[in-house]
Design an enzyme around this catalytic site. Sequence first.
Site, PDB file in Angstrom:
ATOM      1  N   GLY A  30       0.808  -1.218   0.000  1.00 28.87           N
ATOM      2  CA  GLY A  30       0.000   0.000   0.000  1.00 28.87           C
ATOM      3  C   GLY A  30       0.837   1.262   0.000  1.00 28.87           C
ATOM      4  N   HIS A  36       4.076   1.824  -8.278  1.00 27.69           N
ATOM      5  CA  HIS A  36       3.126   0.710  -8.161  1.00 27.69           C
ATOM      6  C   HIS A  36       2.162   0.709  -9.355  1.00 27.69           C
ATOM      7  CE1 HIS A  36       3.936   1.276  -3.695  1.00 27.69           C
ATOM      8  NE2 HIS A  36       4.217   0.017  -3.874  1.00 27.69           N
ATOM      9  N   GLN A 152      15.356  -8.458  -3.193  1.00 32.58           N
ATOM     10  CA  GLN A 152      14.041  -9.092  -2.980  1.00 32.58           C
ATOM     11  C   GLN A 152      13.594  -9.821  -4.254  1.00 32.58           C
ATOM     12  OE1 GLN A 152      10.420  -7.443  -0.900  1.00 32.58           O
ATOM     13  NE2 GLN A 152       9.855  -6.832  -2.971  1.00 32.58           N
TER      14      GLN A 152
END
Length: 285
Positions: A30, A36, A152
């Site tokens: 979020g 995003h 990641q």
Amino acid sequence: MITCYSIAEYSKAIASFSDDTLIGFVPTMGALHKGHISLVQRARDKSQIVVVSIFVNPTQFNSHKDLESYPRNLAQDATLLERAGTDILFAPSVEEMYPNPDSRVFELGGLDNTGEGRRRPGHFNGVAQIVTKLFDIIKPKYAFFGEKDFQQLSIIKYITEKQGYPVNIIPCPTLREDEGLAMSSRNLLLTNEHREAAPEIYRSLLNAATLAKKGTHSPRDIAEITKKEIEKHPLLKVEYVEPLDSLTMKEVDMWEDAADIQLCVALFAGEVRLIDNIKIEQNVA
Ligand code: PAF
């Protein structure tokens, strides 16, 4: 856009599509920004339906304070996602995702021995826990991750393959503000003066890439020079600058140590921890 707060709601929503529908998935925590949204757009292009999750995953945080202060804005995020063409927003609670503590320990192939993994013990295990849980629920064909979180991305690719998930991991380029600062939800937490200082990170990384091309310095030297350059700014405190082998995430000293090298940085701008990276390469004649 359908918003689902539970796994049961998601299962019901997805049941209205045929079994072979290509699901593109964008997992997020979020506090969404244009970076995003670019992942959502990429997912739109490649898939039949786009699912975005918003879940601030407690198991990947190293401190309670960091978890508590992580920015949250579900209503605004939902508006942005709907506008970007998201079909399903999955926004579960912590109780829904962790009815019991998750004790799984993932084998990460040593990819977590450097960079973020070295400084944030357990962080990538937490990421592996939540990403595999989400894959089990969402059942995507494609999942989209930003290259800002370079290590990641590498670890997610590894566990996806190792655990046998039939999911294609799609890396997406880092989006930057006009002055070069990598877009990040954490940028919202910066004070005005730290926000003004932060573009120095990318300026120094660009200088590193330029210096690399000259072929006069080793990756290790370039990392040292970059650290000093960033720290010339009194408001930025470097935690590490590491040249990492893009495949193994091992630290490299010399050019011949790896085929592709990513210079990765983490630092504090006041209380806020930021990360960024850039590919460095010599000019190949
Ligand atoms: O990159 C993030 O936002 C998170 O680490 C992720 C992949 C959504 C897992 O919580």
